[in-house]
Design a protein around this motif. Structure first.
Motif, PDB file in Angstrom:
ATOM      1  N   TYR A  81       0.844  -1.195   0.000  1.00 49.46           N
ATOM      2  CA  TYR A  81       0.000   0.000   0.000  1.00 49.46           C
ATOM      3  C   TYR A  81       0.878   1.242   0.000  1.00 49.46           C
ATOM      4  O   TYR A  81       1.968   1.257   0.570  1.00 49.46           O
ATOM      5  CB  TYR A  81      -0.894   0.034   1.243  1.00 49.46           C
ATOM      6  CG  TYR A  81      -2.201  -0.680   1.040  1.00 49.46           C
ATOM      7  CD1 TYR A  81      -3.325  -0.006   0.581  1.00 49.46           C
ATOM      8  CD2 TYR A  81      -2.321  -2.038   1.303  1.00 49.46           C
ATOM      9  CE1 TYR A  81      -4.526  -0.661   0.397  1.00 49.46           C
ATOM     10  CE2 TYR A  81      -3.522  -2.697   1.128  1.00 49.46           C
ATOM     11  CZ  TYR A  81      -4.616  -1.998   0.667  1.00 49.46           C
ATOM     12  OH  TYR A  81      -5.804  -2.646   0.481  1.00 49.46           O
ATOM     13  N   ARG A  82       0.383   2.296  -0.626  1.00 49.41           N
ATOM     14  CA  ARG A  82       1.029   3.610  -0.627  1.00 49.41           C
ATOM     15  C   ARG A  82       0.191   4.561   0.213  1.00 49.41           C
ATOM     16  O   ARG A  82      -1.030   4.410   0.296  1.00 49.41           O
ATOM     17  CB  ARG A  82       1.108   4.157  -2.058  1.00 49.41           C
ATOM     18  CG  ARG A  82       1.891   3.284  -3.002  1.00 49.41           C
ATOM     19  CD  ARG A  82       1.891   3.883  -4.411  1.00 49.41           C
ATOM     20  NE  ARG A  82       2.517   2.942  -5.328  1.00 49.41           N
ATOM     21  CZ  ARG A  82       1.985   2.566  -6.479  1.00 49.41           C
ATOM     22  NH1 ARG A  82       0.836   3.072  -6.895  1.00 49.41           N
ATOM     23  NH2 ARG A  82       2.613   1.706  -7.248  1.00 49.41           N
ATOM     24  N   GLN A  83       0.846   5.565   0.799  1.00 50.84           N
ATOM     25  CA  GLN A  83       0.099   6.554   1.582  1.00 50.84           C
ATOM     26  C   GLN A  83      -0.999   7.206   0.738  1.00 50.84           C
ATOM     27  O   GLN A  83      -2.055   7.545   1.249  1.00 50.84           O
ATOM     28  CB  GLN A  83       1.039   7.608   2.168  1.00 50.84           C
ATOM     29  CG  GLN A  83       1.889   7.101   3.322  1.00 50.84           C
ATOM     30  CD  GLN A  83       1.054   6.737   4.535  1.00 50.84           C
ATOM     31  OE1 GLN A  83       0.203   7.497   4.975  1.00 50.84           O
ATOM     32  NE2 GLN A  83       1.296   5.550   5.075  1.00 50.84           N
ATOM     33  N   SER A  84      -0.776   7.328  -0.551  1.00 46.13           N
ATOM     34  CA  SER A  84      -1.764   7.951  -1.438  1.00 46.13           C
ATOM     35  C   SER A  84      -2.997   7.070  -1.668  1.00 46.13           C
ATOM     36  O   SER A  84      -3.975   7.519  -2.277  1.00 46.13           O
ATOM     37  CB  SER A  84      -1.124   8.305  -2.780  1.00 46.13           C
ATOM     38  OG  SER A  84      -0.622   7.126  -3.405  1.00 46.13           O
ATOM     39  N   ASP A  85      -2.990   5.824  -1.160  1.00 43.83           N
ATOM     40  CA  ASP A  85      -4.138   4.924  -1.304  1.00 43.83           C
ATOM     41  C   ASP A  85      -5.228   5.186  -0.263  1.00 43.83           C
ATOM     42  O   ASP A  85      -6.279   4.541  -0.299  1.00 43.83           O
ATOM     43  CB  ASP A  85      -3.691   3.458  -1.175  1.00 43.83           C
ATOM     44  CG  ASP A  85      -2.816   2.986  -2.317  1.00 43.83           C
ATOM     45  OD1 ASP A  85      -2.978   3.494  -3.444  1.00 43.83           O
ATOM     46  OD2 ASP A  85      -1.967   2.099  -2.072  1.00 43.83           O
ATOM     47  N   TRP A  86      -5.005   6.123   0.656  1.00 49.51           N
ATOM     48  CA  TRP A  86      -5.940   6.314   1.758  1.00 49.51           C
ATOM     49  C   TRP A  86      -7.388   6.555   1.319  1.00 49.51           C
ATOM     50  O   TRP A  86      -8.303   6.028   1.965  1.00 49.51           O
ATOM     51  CB  TRP A  86      -5.455   7.404   2.732  1.00 49.51           C
ATOM     52  CG  TRP A  86      -5.499   8.804   2.187  1.00 49.51           C
ATOM     53  CD1 TRP A  86      -4.488   9.488   1.581  1.00 49.51           C
ATOM     54  CD2 TRP A  86      -6.619   9.687   2.186  1.00 49.51           C
ATOM     55  NE1 TRP A  86      -4.907  10.731   1.204  1.00 49.51           N
ATOM     56  CE2 TRP A  86      -6.212  10.897   1.565  1.00 49.51           C
ATOM     57  CE3 TRP A  86      -7.925   9.593   2.661  1.00 49.51           C
ATOM     58  CZ2 TRP A  86      -7.060  11.986   1.404  1.00 49.51           C
ATOM     59  CZ3 TRP A  86      -8.779  10.675   2.494  1.00 49.51           C
ATOM     60  CH2 TRP A  86      -8.343  11.855   1.869  1.00 49.51           C
ATOM     61  N   PRO A  87      -7.673   7.286   0.240  1.00 49.74           N
ATOM     62  CA  PRO A  87      -9.091   7.488  -0.107  1.00 49.74           C
ATOM     63  C   PRO A  87      -9.822   6.181  -0.444  1.00 49.74           C
ATOM     64  O   PRO A  87     -11.008   6.037  -0.164  1.00 49.74           O
ATOM     65  CB  PRO A  87      -9.041   8.416  -1.333  1.00 49.74           C
ATOM     66  CG  PRO A  87      -7.723   9.105  -1.242  1.00 49.74           C
ATOM     67  CD  PRO A  87      -6.796   8.068  -0.657  1.00 49.74           C
ATOM     68  N   VAL A  88      -9.112   5.233  -1.032  1.00 48.93           N
ATOM     69  CA  VAL A  88      -9.731   3.958  -1.399  1.00 48.93           C
ATOM     70  C   VAL A  88     -10.078   3.160  -0.137  1.00 48.93           C
ATOM     71  O   VAL A  88     -11.138   2.526  -0.076  1.00 48.93           O
ATOM     72  CB  VAL A  88      -8.812   3.151  -2.341  1.00 48.93           C
ATOM     73  CG1 VAL A  88      -9.401   1.789  -2.666  1.00 48.93           C
ATOM     74  CG2 VAL A  88      -8.547   3.938  -3.615  1.00 48.93           C
ATOM     75  N   LEU A  89      -9.210   3.197   0.859  1.00 47.67           N
ATOM     76  CA  LEU A  89      -9.508   2.509   2.123  1.00 47.67           C
ATOM     77  C   LEU A  89     -10.785   3.065   2.738  1.00 47.67           C
ATOM     78  O   LEU A  89     -11.632   2.307   3.223  1.00 47.67           O
ATOM     79  CB  LEU A  89      -8.351   2.659   3.116  1.00 47.67           C
ATOM     80  CG  LEU A  89      -7.092   1.856   2.853  1.00 47.67           C
ATOM     81  CD1 LEU A  89      -6.087   2.077   3.969  1.00 47.67           C
ATOM     82  CD2 LEU A  89      -7.395   0.392   2.700  1.00 47.67           C
ATOM     83  N   ILE A  90     -10.931   4.374   2.728  1.00 50.90           N
ATOM     84  CA  ILE A  90     -12.127   4.995   3.295  1.00 50.90           C
ATOM     85  C   ILE A  90     -13.358   4.667   2.438  1.00 50.90           C
ATOM     86  O   ILE A  90     -14.425   4.338   2.963  1.00 50.90           O
ATOM     87  CB  ILE A  90     -11.934   6.519   3.445  1.00 50.90           C
ATOM     88  CG1 ILE A  90     -10.898   6.782   4.557  1.00 50.90           C
ATOM     89  CG2 ILE A  90     -13.260   7.217   3.747  1.00 50.90           C
ATOM     90  CD1 ILE A  90     -10.502   8.232   4.716  1.00 50.90           C
ATOM     91  N   GLN A  91     -13.208   4.717   1.140  1.00 49.71           N
ATOM     92  CA  GLN A  91     -14.338   4.471   0.252  1.00 49.71           C
ATOM     93  C   GLN A  91     -14.891   3.053   0.367  1.00 49.71           C
ATOM     94  O   GLN A  91     -16.100   2.862   0.432  1.00 49.71           O
ATOM     95  CB  GLN A  91     -13.943   4.751  -1.192  1.00 49.71           C
ATOM     96  CG  GLN A  91     -15.082   4.535  -2.175  1.00 49.71           C
ATOM     97  CD  GLN A  91     -14.702   4.860  -3.614  1.00 49.71           C
ATOM     98  OE1 GLN A  91     -13.550   5.196  -3.911  1.00 49.71           O
ATOM     99  NE2 GLN A  91     -15.662   4.752  -4.504  1.00 49.71           N
ATOM    100  N   TYR A  92     -14.014   2.048   0.397  1.00 54.85           N
ATOM    101  CA  TYR A  92     -14.468   0.669   0.319  1.00 54.85           C
ATOM    102  C   TYR A  92     -14.378  -0.148   1.598  1.00 54.85           C
ATOM    103  O   TYR A  92     -15.079  -1.150   1.729  1.00 54.85           O
ATOM    104  CB  TYR A  92     -13.699  -0.077  -0.781  1.00 54.85           C
ATOM    105  CG  TYR A  92     -14.013   0.422  -2.158  1.00 54.85           C
ATOM    106  CD1 TYR A  92     -15.283   0.315  -2.699  1.00 54.85           C
ATOM    107  CD2 TYR A  92     -13.029   1.021  -2.935  1.00 54.85           C
ATOM    108  CE1 TYR A  92     -15.573   0.775  -3.974  1.00 54.85           C
ATOM    109  CE2 TYR A  92     -13.299   1.480  -4.214  1.00 54.85           C
ATOM    110  CZ  TYR A  92     -14.581   1.356  -4.722  1.00 54.85           C
ATOM    111  OH  TYR A  92     -14.866   1.813  -5.976  1.00 54.85           O
TER     112      TYR A  92
END
Length: 156
Positions: free
Chosen positions: A7-18
């Motif tokens: 995971y990259r720090q920039s992946d945070w929106p996907v974690l919140i979304q799904y």
């Protein structure tokens, strides 16, 4: 193209979304740091993002249960399901795995898609039980050896 990656720090929106719709950006970034630490409750863990054509579509994981034995998990986010991505991701994960000789997974009896996927990859049902949430569950296991690796490579 399907890729398993940290995971990259920039992946945070996907974690919140799904996965975690109620957490903050800071909490999501902390989760990503935790995912990439390699440890969970004192056990070795590998959590990898599944990226398809540049889009984060899910994740897969291996959690060490005992020396040489790990439990596996995979999730494809709803908009990307039914495209064979979980099969391809698990196939890659199993081919890359050198630290474990046995992979286990627990699947609810009513999760036909996951049961079919795991059986297609060679997993065998080893037990049935009712889990702590009251669901009927199968425990499946796959012993990794040269014949399995050859079979997985030939089906790519």
């Amino acid at each position: 193209m399907l890729t398993l990656r940290p995971y990259r720090q920039s992946d945070w929106p996907v974690l919140i979304q799904y996965q975690y719709p109620t957490i903050t950006e800071a909490e999501a970034k902390q989760l990503i740091s935790d995912y990439n630490s390699g440890y969970y409750n004192g056990s070795s863990i590998q959590i990898l993002a599944i990226e398809h054509s540049g889009i984060l579509v899910g994740y897969t994981s291996l959690l060490e249960q005992a020396p040489g034995i790990a439990s596996e998990g995979v999730e494809i986010y709803p908009p990307y399901r039914r495209q064979g991505l979980a099969y391809r991701a698990l196939q890659q994960l199993l081919l890359q795995t050198t630290a474990y000789h046995t992979i286990t997974v627990q699947i609810r009896k009513d999760n036909i898609a996951s049961l079919t996927l795991h059986k297609k990859l060679g997993f065998q049902i080893t037990a049935e039980f009712i889990n702590c949430r009251g669901h009927e569950v199968y425990s499946l296991s796959l012993t990794l050896h040269q014949e399995i690796a050859t079979s997985l490579r030939s089906s790519q």
